[in-house]
Design a protein around this motif. Structure first.
Motif, PDB file in Angstrom:
ATOM      1  N   PRO A  60       0.828  -1.215   0.000  1.00  0.00           N
ATOM      2  CA  PRO A  60       0.000   0.000   0.000  1.00  0.00           C
ATOM      3  C   PRO A  60       0.858   1.260   0.000  1.00  0.00           C
ATOM      4  O   PRO A  60       1.858   1.342   0.704  1.00  0.00           O
ATOM      5  N   GLN A  63      -3.073   4.383   1.906  1.00  0.00           N
ATOM      6  CA  GLN A  63      -3.715   3.131   1.489  1.00  0.00           C
ATOM      7  C   GLN A  63      -3.478   2.036   2.530  1.00  0.00           C
ATOM      8  O   GLN A  63      -2.556   2.123   3.336  1.00  0.00           O
ATOM      9  N   VAL A 111      -5.461  -3.895  -2.016  1.00  0.00           N
ATOM     10  CA  VAL A 111      -5.008  -2.598  -1.500  1.00  0.00           C
ATOM     11  C   VAL A 111      -6.084  -1.589  -1.868  1.00  0.00           C
ATOM     12  O   VAL A 111      -6.484  -1.497  -3.035  1.00  0.00           O
ATOM     13  N   VAL A 112      -6.558  -0.877  -0.856  1.00  0.00           N
ATOM     14  CA  VAL A 112      -7.617   0.119  -1.075  1.00  0.00           C
ATOM     15  C   VAL A 112      -7.241   1.404  -0.355  1.00  0.00           C
ATOM     16  O   VAL A 112      -6.354   1.412   0.514  1.00  0.00           O
ATOM     17  N   ASP A 113      -7.911   2.488  -0.706  1.00  0.00           N
ATOM     18  CA  ASP A 113      -7.742   3.727   0.042  1.00  0.00           C
ATOM     19  C   ASP A 113      -8.216   3.486   1.478  1.00  0.00           C
ATOM     20  O   ASP A 113      -9.225   2.807   1.699  1.00  0.00           O
ATOM     21  N   ARG A 137      -3.681  -2.469   3.070  1.00  0.00           N
ATOM     22  CA  ARG A 137      -3.874  -3.791   2.464  1.00  0.00           C
ATOM     23  C   ARG A 137      -4.804  -4.602   3.359  1.00  0.00           C
ATOM     24  O   ARG A 137      -4.655  -4.607   4.582  1.00  0.00           O
ATOM     25  N   ARG A 154      -2.339  -0.825  -7.849  1.00  0.00           N
ATOM     26  CA  ARG A 154      -1.357  -1.571  -7.050  1.00  0.00           C
ATOM     27  C   ARG A 154      -1.317  -3.021  -7.490  1.00  0.00           C
ATOM     28  O   ARG A 154      -0.818  -3.879  -6.757  1.00  0.00           O
ATOM     29  N   LEU A 181      -7.092   3.736  -7.736  1.00  0.00           N
ATOM     30  CA  LEU A 181      -7.270   4.215  -6.376  1.00  0.00           C
ATOM     31  C   LEU A 181      -7.300   5.750  -6.399  1.00  0.00           C
ATOM     32  O   LEU A 181      -7.144   6.364  -7.456  1.00  0.00           O
TER      33      LEU A 181
END
Ligand SMILES: [Zn+2]
Ligand SMILES: [Zn+2]
Length: 401
Positions: A28, A32, A150-152, A34, A127, A121
Protein backbone atom coordinates in the motif's frame (compact mmCIF):
# COMPACT_ATOMS: atom_id res chain seq x y z
CA UNK A 1 5.56 -1.86 4.54
CA UNK A 2 7.33 -2.27 1.21
CA UNK A 3 6.92 -5.83 0.04
CA UNK A 4 4.68 -7.03 -2.77
CA UNK A 5 2.78 -10.29 -2.46
CA UNK A 6 1.44 -12.85 -4.89
CA UNK A 7 -2.27 -13.46 -4.60
CA UNK A 8 -4.97 -15.41 -6.35
CA UNK A 9 -7.50 -13.08 -7.89
CA UNK A 10 -10.43 -13.14 -10.27
CA UNK A 11 -9.25 -11.29 -13.39
CA UNK A 12 -11.34 -9.88 -16.21
CA UNK A 13 -9.30 -9.98 -19.44
CA UNK A 14 -12.02 -9.23 -21.98
CA UNK A 15 -15.82 -9.12 -21.97
CA UNK A 16 -17.01 -12.50 -20.75
CA UNK A 17 -13.45 -13.72 -20.01
CA UNK A 18 -13.08 -14.07 -16.24
CA UNK A 19 -10.71 -16.51 -14.56
CA UNK A 20 -8.66 -16.91 -11.42
CA UNK A 21 -5.00 -15.98 -11.88
CA UNK A 22 -1.98 -15.37 -9.70
CA UNK A 23 -1.21 -11.67 -9.73
CA UNK A 24 1.09 -9.30 -7.86
CA UNK A 25 -0.34 -6.97 -5.24
CA UNK A 26 2.04 -4.14 -4.44
CA UNK A 27 2.46 -2.72 -0.99
CA UNK A 28 0.00 0.00 0.00
CA UNK A 29 1.11 3.52 -0.84
CA UNK A 30 0.50 6.62 1.27
CA UNK A 31 -3.08 6.72 2.54
CA UNK A 32 -3.72 3.13 1.49
CA UNK A 33 -4.18 -0.14 3.37
CA UNK A 34 -3.87 -3.79 2.46
CA UNK A 35 -6.79 -6.02 3.45
CA UNK A 36 -6.76 -9.82 3.67
CA UNK A 37 -10.17 -10.69 2.32
CA UNK A 38 -12.45 -13.10 4.14
CA UNK A 39 -15.55 -13.02 1.93
CA UNK A 40 -17.04 -11.14 -1.00
CA UNK A 41 -20.51 -10.95 -2.51
CA UNK A 42 -21.15 -11.26 -6.24
CA UNK A 43 -23.22 -8.28 -7.35
CA UNK A 44 -25.05 -7.72 -10.62
CA UNK A 45 -22.78 -4.75 -11.33
CA UNK A 46 -19.79 -7.13 -11.40
CA UNK A 47 -21.57 -9.12 -14.09
CA UNK A 48 -22.36 -5.98 -16.07
CA UNK A 49 -18.69 -4.98 -15.83
CA UNK A 50 -17.52 -8.46 -16.79
CA UNK A 51 -19.89 -8.60 -19.76
CA UNK A 52 -18.61 -5.26 -21.04
CA UNK A 53 -21.97 -3.53 -20.50
CA UNK A 54 -20.44 -0.69 -18.49
CA UNK A 55 -18.22 0.52 -21.29
CA UNK A 56 -14.89 -0.15 -22.96
CA UNK A 57 -11.48 0.18 -21.40
CA UNK A 58 -12.35 -1.42 -18.09
CA UNK A 59 -9.99 -4.40 -18.34
CA UNK A 60 -7.71 -6.09 -17.59
CA UNK A 61 -8.99 -5.78 -14.04
CA UNK A 62 -9.36 -7.65 -10.80
CA UNK A 63 -13.10 -7.45 -10.17
CA UNK A 64 -15.36 -7.45 -7.10
CA UNK A 65 -16.57 -4.54 -4.96
CA UNK A 66 -18.58 -6.03 -2.03
CA UNK A 67 -16.20 -7.48 0.53
CA UNK A 68 -14.83 -7.59 4.04
CA UNK A 69 -11.59 -8.69 5.64
CA UNK A 70 -8.77 -7.87 8.02
CA UNK A 71 -6.17 -5.11 7.59
CA UNK A 72 -2.67 -6.60 7.36
CA UNK A 73 -0.63 -3.60 6.28
CA UNK A 74 -0.91 0.18 6.21
CA UNK A 75 0.82 2.78 4.07
CA UNK A 76 2.39 6.01 5.23
CA UNK A 77 0.11 8.49 6.89
CA UNK A 78 -2.63 6.03 7.82
CA UNK A 79 -3.45 6.66 11.46
CA UNK A 80 -7.03 5.46 11.66
CA UNK A 81 -6.41 1.78 10.83
CA UNK A 82 -3.90 -0.78 12.05
CA UNK A 83 -3.09 -4.39 11.18
CA UNK A 84 -5.69 -6.70 12.69
CA UNK A 85 -8.60 -4.31 12.26
CA UNK A 86 -11.70 -5.88 10.72
CA UNK A 87 -13.14 -3.80 7.89
CA UNK A 88 -15.93 -3.70 5.34
CA UNK A 89 -15.07 -2.15 1.97
CA UNK A 90 -16.90 0.63 0.17
CA UNK A 91 -16.61 1.45 -3.51
CA UNK A 92 -17.51 5.12 -3.08
CA UNK A 93 -14.97 7.24 -1.22
CA UNK A 94 -16.34 10.80 -1.22
CA UNK A 95 -13.66 13.47 -1.55
CA UNK A 96 -15.69 15.97 0.45
CA UNK A 97 -14.79 18.91 -1.76
CA UNK A 98 -16.26 18.40 -5.25
CA UNK A 99 -19.55 20.01 -6.20
CA UNK A 100 -21.51 16.80 -5.62
CA UNK A 101 -19.99 16.30 -2.18
CA UNK A 102 -20.62 19.95 -1.26
CA UNK A 103 -24.25 19.55 -2.31
CA UNK A 104 -24.53 16.55 -0.03
CA UNK A 105 -24.75 14.01 -2.87
CA UNK A 106 -21.85 12.00 -1.56
CA UNK A 107 -22.55 8.85 -3.56
CA UNK A 108 -22.19 11.02 -6.67
CA UNK A 109 -18.71 12.28 -5.73
CA UNK A 110 -17.04 13.17 -9.01
CA UNK A 111 -13.42 12.09 -8.41
CA UNK A 112 -14.57 8.91 -6.67
CA UNK A 113 -16.76 8.06 -9.65
CA UNK A 114 -13.94 8.84 -12.08
CA UNK A 115 -11.54 6.58 -10.18
CA UNK A 116 -14.07 3.75 -10.06
CA UNK A 117 -14.54 4.12 -13.80
CA UNK A 118 -10.79 4.09 -14.40
CA UNK A 119 -10.24 1.20 -12.00
CA UNK A 120 -7.79 3.29 -10.01
CA UNK A 121 -7.27 4.22 -6.38
CA UNK A 122 -7.71 7.81 -5.19
CA UNK A 123 -4.16 8.78 -6.19
CA UNK A 124 -4.82 7.51 -9.70
CA UNK A 125 -2.55 4.48 -9.26
CA UNK A 126 -3.07 0.74 -9.51
CA UNK A 127 -1.36 -1.57 -7.05
CA UNK A 128 -1.94 -4.68 -9.16
CA UNK A 129 0.10 -6.23 -11.96
CA UNK A 130 -0.52 -9.38 -13.96
CA UNK A 131 1.92 -12.21 -14.59
CA UNK A 132 3.31 -10.43 -17.66
CA UNK A 133 4.04 -7.30 -15.64
CA UNK A 134 1.04 -5.45 -17.11
CA UNK A 135 -0.93 -3.15 -14.81
CA UNK A 136 -4.36 -4.42 -13.76
CA UNK A 137 -7.24 -2.16 -12.83
CA UNK A 138 -9.00 -2.31 -9.46
CA UNK A 139 -12.59 -3.12 -10.46
CA UNK A 140 -14.82 -0.28 -9.13
CA UNK A 141 -11.73 0.88 -7.23
CA UNK A 142 -11.97 -2.13 -4.89
CA UNK A 143 -10.90 -5.43 -6.55
CA UNK A 144 -11.98 -7.74 -3.75
CA UNK A 145 -12.49 -11.03 -5.63
CA UNK A 146 -8.99 -11.79 -4.45
CA UNK A 147 -7.07 -13.07 -1.46
CA UNK A 148 -6.07 -9.49 -0.63
CA UNK A 149 -6.68 -5.97 -1.86
CA UNK A 150 -5.01 -2.60 -1.50
CA UNK A 151 -7.62 0.12 -1.08
CA UNK A 152 -7.74 3.73 0.04
CA UNK A 153 -7.82 3.79 3.82
CA UNK A 154 -11.14 5.64 3.73
CA UNK A 155 -12.64 2.79 1.69
CA UNK A 156 -12.04 0.41 4.60
CA UNK A 157 -14.64 0.99 7.29
CA UNK A 158 -13.75 -0.51 10.68
CA UNK A 159 -16.21 -2.97 12.15
CA UNK A 160 -16.30 -4.86 15.45
CA UNK A 161 -14.39 -8.15 15.36
CA UNK A 162 -17.49 -9.91 16.71
CA UNK A 163 -19.45 -9.35 13.49
CA UNK A 164 -18.76 -12.33 11.20
CA UNK A 165 -16.94 -11.13 8.10
CA UNK A 166 -19.12 -13.38 5.95
CA UNK A 167 -22.05 -11.17 6.98
CA UNK A 168 -20.16 -7.89 6.98
CA UNK A 169 -19.13 -8.41 3.35
CA UNK A 170 -22.76 -8.11 2.25
CA UNK A 171 -23.14 -4.70 3.83
CA UNK A 172 -20.74 -3.11 1.33
CA UNK A 173 -23.14 -2.97 -1.59
CA UNK A 174 -26.37 -4.99 -1.50
CA UNK A 175 -27.50 -4.17 2.02
CA UNK A 176 -26.34 -0.56 1.82
CA UNK A 177 -28.24 -0.19 -1.44
CA UNK A 178 -31.50 -1.69 -0.17
CA UNK A 179 -31.55 0.06 3.20
CA UNK A 180 -30.34 3.39 1.83
CA UNK A 181 -33.03 3.42 -0.84
CA UNK A 182 -35.71 3.02 1.83
CA UNK A 183 -34.14 5.34 4.38
CA UNK A 184 -32.55 8.13 2.36
CA UNK A 185 -34.25 8.03 -1.05
CA UNK A 186 -37.86 6.99 -0.26
CA UNK A 187 -37.62 8.34 3.29
CA UNK A 188 -40.09 5.75 4.52
CA UNK A 189 -41.56 6.67 7.88
CA UNK A 190 -43.81 5.27 10.59
CA UNK A 191 -47.17 4.25 9.19
CA UNK A 192 -46.19 4.52 5.52
CA UNK A 193 -47.53 2.16 2.90
CA UNK A 194 -44.73 0.72 0.83
CA UNK A 195 -44.45 -1.50 -2.20
CA UNK A 196 -41.25 -3.40 -3.11
CA UNK A 197 -41.05 -4.70 -6.67
CA UNK A 198 -38.49 -7.48 -7.12
CA UNK A 199 -37.81 -9.62 -4.06
CA UNK A 200 -34.32 -10.97 -4.67
CA UNK A 201 -31.44 -10.27 -2.30
CA UNK A 202 -31.59 -6.47 -2.40
CA UNK A 203 -35.39 -6.36 -2.60
CA UNK A 204 -35.57 -8.41 0.59
CA UNK A 205 -33.26 -5.89 2.24
CA UNK A 206 -35.68 -3.16 1.16
CA UNK A 207 -38.59 -5.09 2.69
CA UNK A 208 -36.68 -5.55 5.93
CA UNK A 209 -35.66 -1.88 5.95
CA UNK A 210 -39.25 -0.75 5.43
CA UNK A 211 -40.31 -2.85 8.41
CA UNK A 212 -37.52 -1.40 10.52
CA UNK A 213 -38.58 2.10 9.44
CA UNK A 214 -42.08 1.48 10.78
CA UNK A 215 -44.04 1.04 7.55
CA UNK A 216 -47.63 0.03 8.29
CA UNK A 217 -47.97 -1.95 5.10
CA UNK A 218 -45.30 -3.57 2.93
CA UNK A 219 -46.57 -5.06 -0.30
CA UNK A 220 -44.09 -7.40 -1.97
CA UNK A 221 -44.37 -7.86 -5.73
CA UNK A 222 -42.55 -10.55 -7.69
CA UNK A 223 -43.10 -13.05 -10.47
CA UNK A 224 -42.42 -15.97 -8.18
CA UNK A 225 -44.57 -17.21 -5.33
CA UNK A 226 -41.55 -18.60 -3.45
CA UNK A 227 -39.89 -15.19 -3.49
CA UNK A 228 -43.09 -13.66 -2.14
CA UNK A 229 -43.12 -16.23 0.67
CA UNK A 230 -39.57 -15.25 1.48
CA UNK A 231 -40.57 -11.58 1.49
CA UNK A 232 -43.38 -12.30 3.94
CA UNK A 233 -40.90 -13.95 6.28
CA UNK A 234 -38.83 -10.76 6.09
CA UNK A 235 -41.72 -8.49 7.01
CA UNK A 236 -43.95 -8.06 3.96
CA UNK A 237 -47.58 -7.76 5.01
CA UNK A 238 -49.05 -8.47 1.59
CA UNK A 239 -47.90 -10.14 -1.61
CA UNK A 240 -48.85 -9.64 -5.24
CA UNK A 241 -47.79 -11.80 -8.15
CA UNK A 242 -46.61 -9.52 -10.92
CA UNK A 243 -47.82 -12.05 -13.48
CA UNK A 244 -51.45 -11.27 -12.58
CA UNK A 245 -53.82 -9.31 -14.81
CA UNK A 246 -53.23 -5.92 -13.26
CA UNK A 247 -50.71 -6.03 -10.41
CA UNK A 248 -50.72 -2.23 -10.05
CA UNK A 249 -54.49 -2.23 -9.48
CA UNK A 250 -54.05 -5.01 -6.92
CA UNK A 251 -51.48 -2.96 -5.03
CA UNK A 252 -53.67 0.15 -5.15
CA UNK A 253 -56.62 -1.81 -3.85
CA UNK A 254 -54.64 -3.45 -1.07
CA UNK A 255 -53.25 -0.08 0.01
CA UNK A 256 -56.53 1.80 -0.16
CA UNK A 257 -55.63 3.98 -3.12
CA UNK A 258 -51.92 3.58 -3.70
CA UNK A 259 -48.69 3.41 -1.75
CA UNK A 260 -46.62 6.26 -0.33
CA UNK A 261 -43.42 4.76 -1.68
CA UNK A 262 -42.70 2.15 -4.33
CA UNK A 263 -39.21 0.67 -4.60
CA UNK A 264 -38.24 -0.85 -7.94
CA UNK A 265 -35.39 -3.32 -7.47
CA UNK A 266 -35.37 -4.89 -10.92
CA UNK A 267 -34.09 -2.36 -13.42
CA UNK A 268 -36.56 -2.93 -16.25
CA UNK A 269 -38.93 -0.66 -18.11
CA UNK A 270 -42.10 -2.58 -17.21
CA UNK A 271 -41.35 -2.74 -13.49
CA UNK A 272 -40.37 0.94 -13.31
CA UNK A 273 -43.74 1.76 -14.86
CA UNK A 274 -45.39 -0.65 -12.42
CA UNK A 275 -43.80 1.20 -9.51
CA UNK A 276 -45.22 4.48 -10.83
CA UNK A 277 -48.68 2.95 -11.26
CA UNK A 278 -48.83 1.71 -7.66
CA UNK A 279 -48.38 5.21 -6.17
CA UNK A 280 -51.01 7.29 -4.42
CA UNK A 281 -51.14 10.93 -5.54
CA UNK A 282 -48.03 12.58 -4.13
CA UNK A 283 -46.26 9.24 -3.68
CA UNK A 284 -42.65 8.56 -4.61
CA UNK A 285 -41.25 5.82 -6.85
CA UNK A 286 -37.59 4.98 -6.26
CA UNK A 287 -35.67 3.13 -8.97
CA UNK A 288 -32.99 1.04 -7.29
CA UNK A 289 -32.51 -1.56 -10.03
CA UNK A 290 -29.71 -0.96 -12.52
CA UNK A 291 -31.22 -0.95 -15.99
CA UNK A 292 -28.96 -1.83 -18.93
CA UNK A 293 -27.92 1.10 -21.11
CA UNK A 294 -30.57 1.93 -23.70
CA UNK A 295 -33.64 1.08 -21.61
CA UNK A 296 -36.30 3.82 -21.71
CA UNK A 297 -39.41 4.27 -19.59
CA UNK A 298 -42.69 5.87 -20.66
CA UNK A 299 -44.95 7.54 -18.08
CA UNK A 300 -48.39 9.13 -18.49
CA UNK A 301 -47.38 12.78 -18.27
CA UNK A 302 -50.79 13.98 -17.11
CA UNK A 303 -50.17 12.18 -13.84
CA UNK A 304 -47.54 14.73 -12.88
CA UNK A 305 -50.60 16.80 -11.93
CA UNK A 306 -51.00 14.43 -9.02
CA UNK A 307 -47.52 15.37 -7.78
CA UNK A 308 -46.20 11.85 -8.02
CA UNK A 309 -42.42 11.71 -8.03
CA UNK A 310 -39.95 9.26 -9.51
CA UNK A 311 -36.33 9.32 -8.44
CA UNK A 312 -33.21 7.21 -8.70
CA UNK A 313 -31.13 5.80 -5.88
CA UNK A 314 -27.48 4.82 -6.08
CA UNK A 315 -25.50 3.00 -3.41
CA UNK A 316 -27.78 4.07 -0.58
CA UNK A 317 -28.09 7.75 -1.49
CA UNK A 318 -26.09 8.95 1.51
CA UNK A 319 -22.53 9.08 2.84
CA UNK A 320 -21.47 5.42 2.52
CA UNK A 321 -19.15 5.42 5.53
CA UNK A 322 -21.86 6.82 7.80
CA UNK A 323 -24.49 4.46 6.39
CA UNK A 324 -22.18 1.48 6.82
CA UNK A 325 -21.50 2.36 10.45
CA UNK A 326 -25.24 2.45 11.11
CA UNK A 327 -25.75 -0.87 9.32
CA UNK A 328 -22.89 -2.41 11.28
CA UNK A 329 -24.60 -1.34 14.50
CA UNK A 330 -27.86 -2.90 13.35
CA UNK A 331 -26.12 -6.08 12.20
CA UNK A 332 -24.22 -6.34 15.48
CA UNK A 333 -27.50 -6.02 17.35
CA UNK A 334 -28.89 -8.90 15.30
CA UNK A 335 -31.48 -6.70 13.60
CA UNK A 336 -30.47 -7.51 10.01
CA UNK A 337 -31.06 -11.05 8.78
CA UNK A 338 -28.02 -10.94 6.51
CA UNK A 339 -27.63 -14.65 5.92
CA UNK A 340 -31.04 -14.67 4.30
CA UNK A 341 -29.77 -12.99 1.20
CA UNK A 342 -27.10 -15.62 0.46
CA UNK A 343 -28.28 -18.44 -1.75
CA UNK A 344 -24.88 -19.89 -2.72
CA UNK A 345 -21.51 -20.03 -0.96
CA UNK A 346 -18.68 -20.48 -3.42
CA UNK A 347 -14.91 -20.40 -3.85
CA UNK A 348 -12.99 -17.82 -5.86
CA UNK A 349 -12.71 -20.16 -8.85
CA UNK A 350 -16.50 -20.42 -9.04
CA UNK A 351 -17.17 -16.78 -9.90
CA UNK A 352 -17.92 -17.66 -13.56
CA UNK A 353 -20.61 -20.09 -12.33
CA UNK A 354 -22.07 -17.37 -10.11
CA UNK A 355 -22.20 -15.08 -13.15
CA UNK A 356 -24.04 -17.80 -15.07
CA UNK A 357 -26.65 -17.96 -12.30
CA UNK A 358 -27.05 -14.18 -12.43
CA UNK A 359 -27.50 -14.33 -16.19
CA UNK A 360 -30.26 -16.89 -15.66
CA UNK A 361 -31.79 -14.79 -12.87
CA UNK A 362 -31.27 -17.66 -10.47
CA UNK A 363 -30.78 -17.39 -6.73
CA UNK A 364 -29.94 -14.41 -4.55
CA UNK A 365 -26.41 -13.41 -3.54
CA UNK A 366 -23.51 -15.74 -4.17
CA UNK A 367 -20.99 -15.26 -1.37
CA UNK A 368 -17.35 -16.05 -2.14
CA UNK A 369 -15.79 -17.50 0.98
CA UNK A 370 -12.20 -16.51 0.27
CA UNK A 371 -10.74 -17.41 3.66
CA UNK A 372 -13.07 -19.71 5.58
CA UNK A 373 -11.19 -19.25 8.85
CA UNK A 374 -11.47 -15.47 8.65
CA UNK A 375 -15.02 -15.46 7.32
CA UNK A 376 -16.44 -17.15 10.43
CA UNK A 377 -20.10 -17.88 11.04
CA UNK A 378 -20.05 -21.47 9.84
CA UNK A 379 -18.87 -20.37 6.43
CA UNK A 380 -15.93 -22.75 6.65
CA UNK A 381 -18.14 -25.79 6.56
CA UNK A 382 -20.22 -24.40 3.75
CA UNK A 383 -17.46 -23.09 1.51
CA UNK A 384 -17.67 -24.56 -1.91
CA UNK A 385 -21.01 -26.10 -1.16
CA UNK A 386 -23.76 -25.89 -3.66
CA UNK A 387 -27.00 -24.11 -3.06
CA UNK A 388 -27.95 -23.30 0.49
CA UNK A 389 -31.31 -24.58 1.68
CA UNK A 390 -34.26 -22.79 0.21
CA UNK A 391 -32.40 -21.33 -2.75
CA UNK A 392 -34.44 -20.06 -5.59
CA UNK A 393 -34.49 -21.04 -9.20
CA UNK A 394 -34.65 -18.96 -12.36
CA UNK A 395 -37.19 -16.24 -12.69
CA UNK A 396 -37.80 -13.33 -14.93
CA UNK A 397 -38.11 -10.57 -12.38
CA UNK A 398 -34.41 -10.65 -11.74
CA UNK A 399 -32.50 -8.14 -9.79
CA UNK A 400 -29.85 -5.88 -11.20
CA UNK A 401 -28.19 -3.86 -8.51
ZN1 LIG B 1 -22.83 -3.90 -6.10
ZN1 LIG C 1 -16.49 14.55 -3.99
Amino acid sequence: MTESIEIRACVLRAPGAVATETVTLHAPGPGQVRVRLAAAGVCHSDLHLADGLLGEGRWPAVIGHEGAGVVDGVGDGVAELAPGDHVVLTMVVPCGSCDACRRGNRTLCEPSGANALAGALADGSTRLTGSGGEPLQHGFGVACFAEAAVVDARAAIPIPAELPLSQAALLGCGVLTGYGAVDHAARVGIGDRVCVIGCGGVGLQAVAAAELAGAAQIIAVDLRADKLDHARRRGATDAVLSSGDDPAAEVRELSGGGVDAALEVVGASATIRLAWDTLRPGGTAVVVGLAPAGVDVALPAIEFLSEKRIIGSYYGSADPALSLRRLVDLASAGRLALEDMVSHRIELEQVPEAFERLRRGEGDRSLIVIDPALAGDGAAQLAGATPAAGHRTPDQVEERT
